[in-house]
Design a protein around this motif. Structure first.
Motif, PDB file in Angstrom:
ATOM      1  N   LEU A  54      57.239  11.416  -8.903  1.00  0.00           N
ATOM      2  CA  LEU A  54      58.253  10.581  -8.260  1.00  0.00           C
ATOM      3  C   LEU A  54      59.658  10.808  -8.799  1.00  0.00           C
ATOM      4  CD1 LEU A  54      56.621   7.067  -7.837  1.00  0.00           C
ATOM      5  CD2 LEU A  54      57.999   8.234  -6.115  1.00  0.00           C
ATOM      6  N   ARG A  55      59.767  11.208 -10.039  1.00  0.00           N
ATOM      7  CA  ARG A  55      61.063  11.231 -10.722  1.00  0.00           C
ATOM      8  C   ARG A  55      62.145  11.997  -9.952  1.00  0.00           C
ATOM      9  NH1 ARG A  55      58.907  11.480 -15.348  1.00  0.00           N
ATOM     10  NH2 ARG A  55      59.056   9.284 -15.922  1.00  0.00           N
ATOM     11  N   THR A  57      62.500  12.358  -6.829  1.00  0.00           N
ATOM     12  CA  THR A  57      62.865  11.577  -5.646  1.00  0.00           C
ATOM     13  C   THR A  57      63.869  10.490  -5.975  1.00  0.00           C
ATOM     14  OG1 THR A  57      60.608  11.927  -4.851  1.00  0.00           O
ATOM     15  CG2 THR A  57      61.895  10.243  -3.736  1.00  0.00           C
ATOM     16  N   LEU A  58      63.825  10.009  -7.213  1.00  0.00           N
ATOM     17  CA  LEU A  58      64.664   8.882  -7.602  1.00  0.00           C
ATOM     18  C   LEU A  58      65.970   9.307  -8.246  1.00  0.00           C
ATOM     19  CD1 LEU A  58      61.877   6.599  -9.131  1.00  0.00           C
ATOM     20  CD2 LEU A  58      62.633   6.768  -6.752  1.00  0.00           C
ATOM     21  N   ILE A  62      71.188   6.008  -6.292  1.00  0.00           N
ATOM     22  CA  ILE A  62      70.573   5.071  -5.354  1.00  0.00           C
ATOM     23  C   ILE A  62      70.266   3.774  -6.102  1.00  0.00           C
ATOM     24  CG2 ILE A  62      69.618   6.825  -3.827  1.00  0.00           C
ATOM     25  CD1 ILE A  62      66.934   6.493  -5.187  1.00  0.00           C
ATOM     26  N   LYS A  67      65.135   2.592  -4.839  1.00  0.00           N
ATOM     27  CA  LYS A  67      64.181   3.270  -5.726  1.00  0.00           C
ATOM     28  C   LYS A  67      62.796   2.654  -5.590  1.00  0.00           C
ATOM     29  CE  LYS A  67      67.413   4.883  -9.293  1.00  0.00           C
ATOM     30  NZ  LYS A  67      67.811   4.807 -10.714  1.00  0.00           N
ATOM     31  N   ALA A  70      61.047   3.732  -2.475  1.00  0.00           N
ATOM     32  CA  ALA A  70      60.493   5.082  -2.605  1.00  0.00           C
ATOM     33  C   ALA A  70      59.195   5.057  -3.426  1.00  0.00           C
ATOM     34  CB  ALA A  70      61.518   6.006  -3.256  1.00  0.00           C
ATOM     35  N   ILE A  71      59.179   4.257  -4.487  1.00  0.00           N
ATOM     36  CA  ILE A  71      57.968   4.149  -5.313  1.00  0.00           C
ATOM     37  C   ILE A  71      56.828   3.557  -4.499  1.00  0.00           C
ATOM     38  CG2 ILE A  71      56.956   2.978  -7.312  1.00  0.00           C
ATOM     39  CD1 ILE A  71      59.773   3.140  -8.618  1.00  0.00           C
ATOM     40  N   TYR A  74      55.401   6.003  -1.989  1.00  0.00           N
ATOM     41  CA  TYR A  74      54.533   6.991  -2.644  1.00  0.00           C
ATOM     42  C   TYR A  74      53.190   6.362  -3.026  1.00  0.00           C
ATOM     43  CZ  TYR A  74      52.902  10.280  -6.240  1.00  0.00           C
ATOM     44  OH  TYR A  74      52.153  11.146  -6.991  1.00  0.00           O
ATOM     45  N   THR A 118      56.081   1.771 -12.203  1.00  0.00           N
ATOM     46  CA  THR A 118      57.509   1.505 -12.036  1.00  0.00           C
ATOM     47  C   THR A 118      58.232   1.477 -13.379  1.00  0.00           C
ATOM     48  OG1 THR A 118      57.022   0.263 -10.027  1.00  0.00           O
ATOM     49  CG2 THR A 118      59.157  -0.109 -11.023  1.00  0.00           C
ATOM     50  N   LEU A 121      59.245   4.647 -14.825  1.00  0.00           N
ATOM     51  CA  LEU A 121      60.409   5.227 -14.165  1.00  0.00           C
ATOM     52  C   LEU A 121      61.686   4.442 -14.481  1.00  0.00           C
ATOM     53  CD1 LEU A 121      58.530   5.953 -10.859  1.00  0.00           C
ATOM     54  CD2 LEU A 121      59.511   7.697 -12.361  1.00  0.00           C
ATOM     55  N   LEU A 123      62.324   1.121 -14.220  1.00  0.00           N
ATOM     56  CA  LEU A 123      62.670  -0.060 -13.426  1.00  0.00           C
ATOM     57  C   LEU A 123      62.017  -1.300 -14.023  1.00  0.00           C
ATOM     58  CD1 LEU A 123      63.241   2.320 -11.407  1.00  0.00           C
ATOM     59  CD2 LEU A 123      62.781   0.679  -9.591  1.00  0.00           C
TER      60      LEU A 123
END
Length: 281
Positions: A54-55, A57-58, A62, A67, A70-71, A74, A118, A121, A123
């Motif tokens: 995922l990384r 993509t983020l 944004i 974010k 998007a998570i 996925y 999350t 990443l 968040l």
């Protein structure tokens, strides 16, 4: 050769701070009771791999809600994690190894997956021990964003939250202040204890006394100040013929809650087991 992946020891958990308890590792510790051969590293690695995928993509400028969208896309659309609507009461929905293997769960177990991914990443996603249905929350500029992991992380409005809470508050919808209190972040201890209570409830419905005793025992290890766990373990011990344990646990419960609603009934059970010889060591 990889180093061993050690899960916590049950006997150390009460000493942890409420949010110092490792969420993923303790959830896997709960699962290891039912699945002694599970490989905890495999599940930690799976979440690590999801985060790495995922990384990219983020990256870029944004905002947090984008974010998280998007998570969730996925996690729920590409990977296929989903709420188990057809077999909601299957205990596998509460064991994190099964949730990660089968990609099926209930709100709280899916929330743990969502939170763990999350946070890897960066968040700040938290759980919400909402009555009846576990949720997650993310702080945003103008407040908090509340989402339902059982329904693909769908955002839940304040009006819907009040409607959902109403049946658990005597039919009265909470006001804004009460709703904010209900939406307070759940500590890791609260999350893990709720997972265990869910399992205990399922096993109580099935009269599976060995597993009732086990899940009540684990609740005592995590939250020893909850008297109901001592009562439930004592009742399970009684059914299993472990009279000494039943006597001690029921006496502990009655001492901790001398004015409990079921005090008379539990005192009668204690008198009964006090006159019974133990069948088990």
């Amino acid at each position: 050769m990889r180093n061993a992946y050690a899960l916590p020891d049950w006997n150390t958990l009460a000493a942890y701070g409420d949010d110092e308890l490792p969420l993923l590792d303790t959830a896997l510790l709960i699962a290891r009771d039912e699945y002694p051969q599970l490989d905890p590293r495999a599940y930690a690695d799976a979440l690590h791999d999801y985060a790495n995928a995922l990384r990219p993509t983020l990256a870029g400028d944004i905002d947090l809600p984008a974010k998280l969208t998007a998570i969730n896309r996925y996690l729920f659309d590409e990977l296929g994690f989903a709420g188990n609507n057809t077999q909601y009461d299957d205990p596998r929905n509460s064991y994190l190894n099964e949730v990660l293997d089968r990609k099926l769960g209930i709100p709280i177990s899916l929330a743990v997956v969502q939170i763990e991914l999350t946070r890897r990443l960066g968040l700040p996603l938290d759980g919400v021990s909402f009555p009846g249905h576990f949720l997650v929350r993310l702080p945003v500029d103008d407040g908090i964003l509340v989402m339902d992991p059982f329904n693909k992380g769908r955002p839940v409005s304040a009006e819907e939250l009040k409607e959902r809470a109403s049946p658990h508050l005597g039919g009265h919808a909470p006001d804004d202040t009460q709703l904010l209190e209900i939406l307070a972040p759940a500590t890791h201890r609260v999350i893990l204890a709720r997972m265990l209570r869910n399992l205990k409830g399922l096993y109580l419905e099935r009269n599976d006394w060995e597993r009732v005793a086990r899940t009540a025992d684990r609740l005592i290890k995590i939250a020893p100040d909850a008297p109901e766990s001592w009562r439930d373990r004592g009742l399970a011990y009684r059914e299993l013929g472990y009279v000494k344990g039943a006597r001690e646990d029921l006496a502990h419960y009655l001492q901790a809650l001398p004015n409990a609603e079921d005090e008379e009934a539990m005192r009668a059970v204690l008198i009964e087991v006090s006159g019974t010889r133990s069948r088990l060591n």
